[in-house]
Design an enzyme around this catalytic site. Structure first.
Site, mmCIF file in Angstrom:
data_model
loop_
_atom_site.group_PDB
_atom_site.id
_atom_site.type_symbol
_atom_site.label_atom_id
_atom_site.label_comp_id
_atom_site.label_asym_id
_atom_site.label_seq_id
_atom_site.Cartn_x
_atom_site.Cartn_y
_atom_site.Cartn_z
ATOM 1 C CB ILE A 90 27.076 13.716 -31.512
ATOM 2 C CG1 ILE A 90 25.387 14.154 -31.972
ATOM 3 C CG2 ILE A 90 27.113 12.280 -31.362
ATOM 4 C CD1 ILE A 90 25.236 13.514 -33.412
ATOM 5 C CG ASP A 93 30.684 22.203 -33.745
ATOM 6 O OD1 ASP A 93 29.683 22.025 -33.285
ATOM 7 O OD2 ASP A 93 31.672 22.585 -33.037
ATOM 8 C CE1 TYR A 152 26.685 19.452 -28.127
ATOM 9 C CE2 TYR A 152 27.202 21.505 -27.246
ATOM 10 C CZ TYR A 152 27.438 20.067 -27.210
ATOM 11 O OH TYR A 152 28.259 19.647 -25.968
ATOM 12 C CE1 TYR A 184 34.479 24.814 -26.771
ATOM 13 C CE2 TYR A 184 33.133 26.215 -25.025
ATOM 14 C CZ TYR A 184 33.382 25.848 -26.588
ATOM 15 O OH TYR A 184 32.414 26.365 -27.472
HETATM 16 N N1 CAA Z 1 32.722 34.819 -33.444
HETATM 17 C C1 CAA Z 1 32.704 35.519 -34.392
HETATM 18 N N2 CAA Z 1 33.092 35.048 -35.674
HETATM 19 C C2 CAA Z 1 33.579 33.925 -35.938
HETATM 20 C C3 CAA Z 1 33.671 32.917 -34.519
HETATM 21 C C4 CAA Z 1 33.207 33.555 -33.416
HETATM 22 N N3 CAA Z 1 33.128 32.650 -32.299
HETATM 23 N N4 CAA Z 1 34.305 31.798 -35.058
HETATM 24 C C5 CAA Z 1 34.503 31.941 -36.565
HETATM 25 N N5 CAA Z 1 34.268 33.250 -36.661
HETATM 26 C C6 CAA Z 1 34.274 33.871 -38.173
HETATM 27 C C7 CAA Z 1 35.711 33.525 -38.720
HETATM 28 O O1 CAA Z 1 36.661 34.476 -38.056
HETATM 29 C C8 CAA Z 1 35.422 33.712 -40.299
HETATM 30 O O2 CAA Z 1 35.193 35.122 -40.492
HETATM 31 P P1 CAA Z 1 36.042 35.706 -41.947
HETATM 32 O O3 CAA Z 1 35.043 34.856 -42.798
HETATM 33 O O4 CAA Z 1 35.235 36.990 -41.858
HETATM 34 O O5 CAA Z 1 37.188 35.275 -41.861
HETATM 35 C C9 CAA Z 1 34.105 32.949 -40.377
HETATM 36 O O6 CAA Z 1 33.522 32.855 -39.079
HETATM 37 C C10 CAA Z 1 34.341 31.614 -40.746
HETATM 38 O O7 CAA Z 1 33.223 31.322 -40.952
HETATM 39 P P2 CAA Z 1 32.979 29.934 -41.806
HETATM 40 O O8 CAA Z 1 31.437 29.571 -41.823
HETATM 41 O O9 CAA Z 1 33.460 29.851 -43.159
HETATM 42 O O10 CAA Z 1 33.822 29.056 -41.042
HETATM 43 P P3 CAA Z 1 34.071 27.386 -40.935
HETATM 44 O O11 CAA Z 1 33.208 26.835 -42.172
HETATM 45 O O12 CAA Z 1 35.409 27.372 -41.375
HETATM 46 O O13 CAA Z 1 33.976 26.922 -39.518
HETATM 47 C C11 CAA Z 1 33.129 26.675 -37.215
HETATM 48 C C12 CAA Z 1 32.985 27.537 -38.811
HETATM 49 C C13 CAA Z 1 32.653 25.125 -37.742
HETATM 50 C C14 CAA Z 1 32.138 27.121 -36.464
HETATM 51 C C15 CAA Z 1 34.370 26.660 -36.641
HETATM 52 O O14 CAA Z 1 34.546 28.080 -36.830
HETATM 53 C C16 CAA Z 1 34.202 26.008 -35.407
HETATM 54 O O15 CAA Z 1 34.603 24.724 -35.431
HETATM 55 N N6 CAA Z 1 34.159 26.438 -34.366
HETATM 56 C C17 CAA Z 1 34.037 25.993 -32.887
HETATM 57 C C18 CAA Z 1 32.629 25.854 -32.564
HETATM 58 C C19 CAA Z 1 32.727 25.210 -31.156
HETATM 59 O O16 CAA Z 1 33.233 26.049 -30.115
HETATM 60 N N7 CAA Z 1 32.336 24.026 -30.967
HETATM 61 C C20 CAA Z 1 32.375 23.545 -29.640
HETATM 62 C C21 CAA Z 1 32.632 21.809 -29.692
HETATM 63 S S1 CAA Z 1 32.889 21.196 -28.323
HETATM 64 C C22 CAA Z 1 31.493 21.277 -27.520
HETATM 65 O O17 CAA Z 1 30.338 21.291 -27.912
HETATM 66 C C23 CAA Z 1 31.309 20.779 -25.778
HETATM 67 C C24 CAA Z 1 30.724 21.577 -25.132
HETATM 68 O O18 CAA Z 1 29.565 21.553 -24.721
HETATM 69 C C25 CAA Z 1 31.490 22.892 -24.509
#
Ligand code: CAA
Length: 246
Positions: A90, A93, A152, A184
């Site tokens: 699961i 994030d 994770y 992914y």
């Molecule tokens: N690198 C740098 N900065 C990043 C970033 C990254 N990869 N991702 C987000 N940010 C930054 C944004 O640009 C934003 O910056 P500002 O505040 O300066 O505008 C800031 O982070 C947002 O931070 P928050 O904590 O406010 O973000 P949030 O609460 O809205 O969400 C998160 C953050 C939950 C991490 C969301 O970005 C997200 O869902 N990211 C994807 C995570 C991911 O890849 N998960 C994989 C799921 S699938 C899986 O896990 C299967 C597998 O095995 C591959």
């Protein structure tokens, strides 16, 4: 190919379903666990419509007692487990400074502690029968880390530590233990990532698309063959070139 009994945890999910299907089509008897009876029966009916009869047992892999009871029921109903795929996983994030203990512990319990909970009750039988195949489904994010996935990534990296220790302890017993680290893949889990974030991720994949669940299942099936008996303790990355460690 010798038909065996294979347990795929979380077999009703995106990658899990593809692994179940692939192993079943190779002639194995395939089993999985479930938590939600109604959803499980609907899934089982879909598999049956494809000609695949899946042995299904209730059980929560995150709970040691439940997992052990599940294995014992499975042994009774489907036979001893020869192939184990620790696939259930699961996400919860969140950036770490906002993460609460529940988000941390749910992920560590389901993704990492489940490896103990499920493998512990099957390992002695595999050792006694002198044959076994164990595959951990880890993740690219256990290898490279991921913004928003401290829980994770820690659990997924831990899975490979488990693999390489178990591989050493059980090599003499005809048991191989390997990790597959998908990138992914187009599953509900990945589709739950906000679209604009997902698009940026896909743009980083040299092959230029998300993976298909069958592409992961193919690699898992490879590790479970008799011919793969000299491959143990390895971590196979399948990620479209997204992360090229060595
Ligand atoms: N690198 C740098 N900065 C990043 C970033 C990254 N990869 N991702 C987000 N940010 C930054 C944004 O640009 C934003 O910056 P500002 O505040 O300066 O505008 C800031 O982070 C947002 O931070 P928050 O904590 O406010 O973000 P949030 O609460 O809205 O969400 C998160 C953050 C939950 C991490 C969301 O970005 C997200 O869902 N990211 C994807 C995570 C991911 O890849 N998960 C994989 C799921 S699938 C899986 O896990 C299967 C597998 O095995 C591959």
């Amino acid at each position: 190919m010798n038909p065996r009994t294979a347990l795929v945890t979380g077999g009703t999910g995106g990658i899990g379903t593809a692994i179940v299907r692939y192993l079943a089509r190779q002639g194995h008897r395939v089993a999985t666990n479930y938590r939600d009876e109604a959803r499980a029966q609907a899934w089982r009916a879909r598999m049956a419509a494809e000609g695949i009869d899946v042995c299904m047992v209730p059980g929560d892999v995150a709970d040691p007692g439940s997992a052990e009871a599940m294995i014992r029921a499975m042994e009774r109903d489907c036979g001893p487990v020869d192939i184990l795929v620790n696939n259930a996983g699961i996400t919860r994030d969140s950036t770490f400074h906002k993460m609460d203990y529940q988000q941390w512990s749910e992920v560590v319990n389901t993704n990492l502690n489940a490896c103990f909970n499920v493998t512990r009750p099957v390992i002695e039988g595999m050792r006694a029968r002198r044959w076994g195949r164990i595959v951990q489904i880890s993740s690219i994010n256990g290898q490279k880390g991921q913004y928003g996935q401290a829980n994770y990534a820690a659990a997924k990296a831990g899975m490979h530590g488990f693999t390489i220790s178990l591989a050493q302890e059980n090599a003499k017993f005809g048991i191989t233990v390997n990790t597959v680290s998908p990138g992914y893949v187009a599953t509900d889990m990945v589709m739950a990532v906000p679209e604009e974030v997902r698009e940026k991720i896909v743009a980083q994949i040299p092959i230029g698309r998300l993976g298909k669940p069958e592409e992961i299942a193919h690699a898992v099936a490879f590790f479970t063959t008799d011919e793969a008996s000299w491959i143990t303790g390895t971590n196979l990355a399948i990620n479209g070139g997204h992360y090229m460690g060595w």
